[in-house]
Design a protein around this motif. Structure first.
Motif, mmCIF file in Angstrom:
data_model
loop_
_atom_site.group_PDB
_atom_site.id
_atom_site.type_symbol
_atom_site.label_atom_id
_atom_site.label_comp_id
_atom_site.label_asym_id
_atom_site.label_seq_id
_atom_site.Cartn_x
_atom_site.Cartn_y
_atom_site.Cartn_z
ATOM 1 N N SER A 137 7.279 22.771 -62.754
ATOM 2 C CA SER A 137 7.743 21.958 -63.593
ATOM 3 C C SER A 137 6.670 21.138 -64.626
ATOM 4 O O SER A 137 6.669 20.460 -65.312
ATOM 5 N N ASN A 138 5.400 21.456 -64.121
ATOM 6 C CA ASN A 138 4.273 20.693 -64.630
ATOM 7 C C ASN A 138 3.308 21.934 -65.175
ATOM 8 O O ASN A 138 2.633 22.467 -64.205
ATOM 9 N N ASP A 139 3.021 22.261 -66.483
ATOM 10 C CA ASP A 139 1.936 23.319 -66.624
ATOM 11 C C ASP A 139 0.692 22.883 -66.839
ATOM 12 O O ASP A 139 -0.353 23.682 -67.374
ATOM 13 N N TYR A 140 0.289 21.456 -66.534
ATOM 14 C CA TYR A 140 -0.936 20.987 -66.677
ATOM 15 C C TYR A 140 -1.602 21.491 -68.126
ATOM 16 O O TYR A 140 -2.839 21.929 -67.917
ATOM 17 N N ASP A 148 4.050 21.451 -57.867
ATOM 18 C CA ASP A 148 4.771 20.908 -59.032
ATOM 19 C C ASP A 148 4.336 22.038 -60.090
ATOM 20 O O ASP A 148 5.018 21.681 -61.318
#
Ligand SMILES: [Cu+2]
Length: 463
Positions: A407-410, A404
């Motif tokens: 879409s998810n840069d954490y 992911d």
């Protein structure tokens, strides 16, 4: 540098701790190499912009060239000790002898030359591969994941303690620890950068033993990067107002007062860049962006195998490319190697009080807590413009350790710390593709998925 502020003690309503340590559960040894490697090359770039040579390494049998006077006191008494120029190394009682340090270095370099590390049970771990740097980093630091602490010791940690104690190596004056013995203060001492250049050269010895990447390994057929357009890059000095509210003792007899210090610091104009590409089909991709000094302090062009080791990671992120001709626009603020300024204690208290009053959970962007301060993303330029290679390398989304990431840069701060409790997001070695030798520039230059051009970083007195 720091404005001295004298003020009555501040009354403090309570204590809030929002400290969160980075994730060192995964790739601890490689992160140790990588974070410090980037510190050394970033510092070297700063020197180049001021026409100074690169930092030389530390030698156990030569004087420590630069001394250091911290002019700093411990809160509960005692001064941080001062070290004069050209101090010869002395054994430090109850820490290490200089010959122990040389022995540790020699055992580690032996492991590099052999291509394996000796485990406690006598078996070997091969290190002539992508994973070797992690094993070496753990042994050199050393961390709890060292394969054999009894044999390889703790070259790095002991070196910090030995350097920190050179002003009083036998404890005659019972001085408190030196700046080199705390994470928070170590980078003040010029010997920090000599020490880490010395460590970095040991890591380089290992990386240089590995075979260069082949064109096939570096290639990604789906994407051709046709151009990278970037705003003008410029740096400047600014006065940053630092809130010292929680640095003072508290008392019930005196009301709260504002205490601030004015700190001159480097910053840069925010910038965007646009990666123009052509893709055959839709796919997730990995993107790495580097700035690499072009010239040395004498204005001589470095060849790629010299300067690639000095590549500064500006960003590392994932995206989705679409079939056809498109572009990916990215802002300097999104960089995964930097973190924004911390919120002040005052603001933290205000937000906490608000949350308590409203019965809400305090939501803080505390995930962005590990990385270089954002204001240091760009190395300092100069009036004429310091030349850097801007390199963008787009590779397959298969390099992502998690599905992911596009879409998810954490919280976008994984560059030097990884993701809390998860595997490091990039499966490739840290510093890829510049971590290995590049004997022939054509191997990278002719890759369609690799783009390079020279940009300049200017420094402006007035901004
Ligand atoms: Cu260190």
């Amino acid at each position: 540098m720091v404005a001295l502020v004298v003020a009555p003690p501040k009354k403090c309503a309570g204590q809030v701790h929002s400290l969160r340590s980075p994730s060192y559960d995964y790739a601890a040894g490689e992160l140790f190499f990588w974070a410090h490697h980037q510190l050394t090359v970033r510092f070297d770039a700063e020197r180049l912009s001021n026409y100074l040579p690169l930092v030389d390494e530390l030698y156990w049998d030569r004087p420590i060239k630069e001394g250091f006077a911290p002019h700093t006191n411990y809160k509960y008494g005692g001064e941080f000790p001062t070290r004069p120029d050209n101090k010869n190394f002395e054994d430090v009682d109850d820490v290490a002898r200089i010959r122990d340090m040389k022995e540790m270095e020699s055992r580690i370099r032996d492991a590099i030359a052999h291509g394996y590390v000796d485990k406690v049970d006598g078996s070997h771990i091969d290190i002539d591969n992508d994973h070797g740097i992690d094993v070496l980093g753990a042994a050199i630091e050393s961390s709890t994941s060292s394969a054999n602490p009894a044999y390889y010791g703790a070259l790095h940690n002991q070196a910090h303690r030995v350097l920190g104690a050179q002003a009083d190596p036998h404890g005659k004056f019972n001085t408190p620890p030196g700046v080199m013995e705390h994470f928070e203060t170590a980078t003040r001492d010029p010997s920090f950068f000599r020490l880490h250049k010395y460590m970095d050269n040991i890591f380089k010895e290992h990386k240089d033993k590995l075979p260069p990447y082949t064109a096939d390994e570096l290639k990604y057929d789906n994407v051709e990067v046709t151009d990278v357009a970037i705003d003008e890059l410029s740096t400047f000095f600014e006065d940053f107002v630092f809130d010292l509210g929680n640095a003072l003792d508290t008392t019930d007899n005196v009301d709260d007062v504002d205490v601030h210090a004015l700190i001159p610091r480097l910053n840069h104009k925010p910038f965007h860049y646009n990666i123009h590409y052509h893709a055959d089909h839709d796919e997730k991709v990995s993107i790495r962006v580097y700035l690499t000094p072009v010239r040395d302090e004498n204005d001589i062009k470095m060849n790629i195998d010299e300067n690639r080791w000095h590549a500064i990671l500006v960003d590392n992120f994932w995206a989705e490319v679409k079939a056809g001709t498109h572009n990916i626009r990215r802002s300097s603020f999104d960089s995964s190697v930097t973190i924004p300024d911390r919120i002040s204690f005052e603001e933290l208290m205000r937000k906490t009080d608000e949350a308590v009053n409203d019965g809400l959970v305090l939501a803080l962007n505390s995930g962005r807590s590990c990385g270089h301060p954002h204001n240091l993303l760009l190395p300092k330029g100069n009036k004429e413009g310091v030349e850097f290679w801007l390199n963008v390398h787009v590779t397959s989304g298969d390099d992502a350790a998690h599905s992911d990431l596009h879409s998810n840069d954490y919280d976008s701060n994984h560059g030097y710390c990884g993701i809390q409790g998860k595997e490091y997001p990039d499966k490739r070695p840290m510093g890829y593709p510049f971590d290995r030798r590049i004997p022939d520039i054509r191997v990278v230059k002719e890759l369609p998925n690799f783009f390079g051009k020279v940009v300049r970083i200017y420094h402006k007195e007035d901004h």
